[in-house]
Design an enzyme around this catalytic site. Structure first.
Site, PDB file in Angstrom:
ATOM      1  N   GLY A  36       1.654  -9.477  -0.564  1.00  0.00           N
ATOM      2  CA  GLY A  36       0.501  -9.184   0.435  1.00  0.00           C
ATOM      3  C   GLY A  36       0.704  -9.584   1.976  1.00  0.00           C
ATOM      4  N   THR A  37       2.265  -9.506   2.181  1.00  0.00           N
ATOM      5  CA  THR A  37       2.445  -9.701   3.667  1.00  0.00           C
ATOM      6  C   THR A  37       2.182  -8.720   4.440  1.00  0.00           C
ATOM      7  OG1 THR A  37       4.755  -8.610   3.047  1.00  0.00           O
ATOM      8  CG2 THR A  37       4.597 -10.830   2.935  1.00  0.00           C
ATOM      9  N   ILE A  87       0.345   3.864  -9.612  1.00  0.00           N
ATOM     10  CA  ILE A  87       0.132   5.398  -9.342  1.00  0.00           C
ATOM     11  C   ILE A  87      -1.484   5.770  -9.638  1.00  0.00           C
ATOM     12  CG2 ILE A  87       0.711   7.572 -10.005  1.00  0.00           C
ATOM     13  CD1 ILE A  87       2.923   6.349  -8.780  1.00  0.00           C
ATOM     14  N   ASN A 104      -0.817   4.979   2.782  1.00  0.00           N
ATOM     15  CA  ASN A 104       0.269   4.011   2.210  1.00  0.00           C
ATOM     16  C   ASN A 104       1.519   3.724   2.981  1.00  0.00           C
ATOM     17  OD1 ASN A 104       1.780   3.009  -0.364  1.00  0.00           O
ATOM     18  ND2 ASN A 104       2.936   4.560  -0.231  1.00  0.00           N
ATOM     19  N   HIS A 116       5.359   3.011   3.159  1.00  0.00           N
ATOM     20  CA  HIS A 116       6.482   2.886   1.938  1.00  0.00           C
ATOM     21  C   HIS A 116       7.863   2.504   2.801  1.00  0.00           C
ATOM     22  CE1 HIS A 116       9.003   4.458  -1.226  1.00  0.00           C
ATOM     23  NE2 HIS A 116       9.758   4.775  -0.372  1.00  0.00           N
ATOM     24  N   ASP A 125       4.428   9.606  -2.771  1.00  0.00           N
ATOM     25  CA  ASP A 125       4.874   9.686  -1.505  1.00  0.00           C
ATOM     26  C   ASP A 125       5.079  11.172  -0.767  1.00  0.00           C
ATOM     27  OD1 ASP A 125       5.164   6.792  -1.719  1.00  0.00           O
ATOM     28  OD2 ASP A 125       7.162   7.153  -2.853  1.00  0.00           O
ATOM     29  N   ALA A 176       9.298  -2.914  10.952  1.00  0.00           N
ATOM     30  CA  ALA A 176       8.573  -1.831  10.907  1.00  0.00           C
ATOM     31  C   ALA A 176       7.519  -2.062  10.309  1.00  0.00           C
ATOM     32  CB  ALA A 176       9.690  -0.699  10.109  1.00  0.00           C
ATOM     33  N   GLU A 177       7.395  -2.175   8.912  1.00  0.00           N
ATOM     34  CA  GLU A 177       6.068  -2.050   8.172  1.00  0.00           C
ATOM     35  C   GLU A 177       4.925  -2.849   8.834  1.00  0.00           C
ATOM     36  OE1 GLU A 177       6.382  -2.710   3.885  1.00  0.00           O
ATOM     37  OE2 GLU A 177       8.430  -2.547   4.079  1.00  0.00           O
TER      38      GLU A 177
HETATM   39  C1  GAR Z   1       6.507  -3.209   0.857  1.00  0.00           C
HETATM   40  O1  GAR Z   1       7.505  -3.468   1.256  1.00  0.00           O
HETATM   41  C2  GAR Z   1       5.859  -1.952   0.744  1.00  0.00           C
HETATM   42  O2  GAR Z   1       6.072  -1.070   1.676  1.00  0.00           O
HETATM   43  C3  GAR Z   1       6.442  -1.647  -0.689  1.00  0.00           C
HETATM   44  O3  GAR Z   1       6.258  -3.166  -1.347  1.00  0.00           O
HETATM   45  C4  GAR Z   1       6.224  -4.224  -0.672  1.00  0.00           C
HETATM   46  C5  GAR Z   1       5.043  -4.683  -0.781  1.00  0.00           C
HETATM   47  O4  GAR Z   1       5.148  -6.065  -0.075  1.00  0.00           O
HETATM   48  N1  GAR Z   1       5.460  -0.704  -1.211  1.00  0.00           N
HETATM   49  C6  GAR Z   1       6.043   0.359  -2.083  1.00  0.00           C
HETATM   50  O5  GAR Z   1       7.358   0.191  -2.361  1.00  0.00           O
HETATM   51  C7  GAR Z   1       5.348   1.436  -2.408  1.00  0.00           C
HETATM   52  N2  GAR Z   1       5.875   2.540  -2.864  1.00  0.00           N
HETATM   53  P1  GAR Z   1       3.897  -7.021   0.248  1.00  0.00           P
HETATM   54  O6  GAR Z   1       2.786  -7.290  -0.917  1.00  0.00           O
HETATM   55  O7  GAR Z   1       4.322  -8.303   0.757  1.00  0.00           O
HETATM   56  O8  GAR Z   1       3.011  -6.183   1.530  1.00  0.00           O
END
Ligand code: GAR
Length: 204
Positions: free
Chosen positions: A16-17, A97, A112, A114, A155, A184-185
């Protein structure tokens, strides 16, 4: 136009970051047109649930494994979304999914994040660390993250924002994953959530 904020549900599965980035950016005002009203996890042990509780956000667990079918799983999700008046769904590390039956109910209302520059390293089987393993194996020198609308193609929905991140010599999948998250994210996901919420609010 109403002054009320767009009610957001965040779907999570693990650490959950990205959820944390959304919570922090809501506190700092980057996200102002929407508010996180509900966090749903398919995994009862997800640390993301702890992050939501710490921020006083309502949580729910809907397990795919304990649902008899995909239809039952998605039915439970829809019930929760309706009960809570949710207007926008954010998939933030959600590792299940969602079928077309679900996605058609929320056109341009599911987004979403990615961890690659779509259309590279995306689609079935590309999630979490696997995405970065594939990028390193291919030898790309630039990767990044994409925020997109979710439709019936994994995606494959319209891109909202992207940000590039350089691959460095000696990167491991874990090191690259962290750099993509930080640079980025965690930046573009909150920005995209604000952008989409603002548009939804203005079109009310
Ligand atoms: C993140 O890197 C996200 O982009 C990826 O999983 C990680 C979750 O981290 N998502 C996917 O790959 C979806 N196809 P988080 O739980 O720390 O946010």
């Amino acid at each position: 136009m109403s002054n009320k904020k767009i009610k957001i549900a965040v779907f999570v599965s693990g650490g959950g970051t990205n959820l944390q980035a959304l919570i922090d950016k809501q506190k700092s005002g980057v996200i102002n047109s929407g508010e996180i009203s509900l966090v749903i996890s398919n995994n009862p042990g997800a640390y993301a649930l702890e992050r939501a509780r710490n921020a006083d956000i309502k949580t729910a667990v809907v397990s795919r494994k304990e649902s008899a079918s995909q239809a039952e799983f998605e039915g439970r999700l829809v019930d929760l979304l309706n009960e809570n008046g949710i207007e926008l769904i954010v998939l933030a590390g959600f590792m299940c999914i969602l079928s077309e039956n679900f996605t058609v109910k929320y056109p341009k209302r599911i987004i979403n994040v990615h961890p690659s520059l779509i259309p590279s390293f995306c689609g079935k089987g590309f999630y979490g660390l696997h995405v970065h393993e594939a990028a390193l194996e291919y030898g790309v020198k630039v990767t990044g993250a994409t925020v997109h609308f979710v439709n019936e193609i994994p995606d494959g929905g319209e891109i909202i924002m992207q940000k590039a991140v350089e691959v460095e010599d000696g990167d491991t999948p874990e090191v690259l994953q962290k750099r993509v998250m930080v640079n980025a994210e965690w930046i573009i996901l909150p920005q995209a959530v604000e952008k989409v919420s603002k548009n939804l609010l203005e079109s009310k």
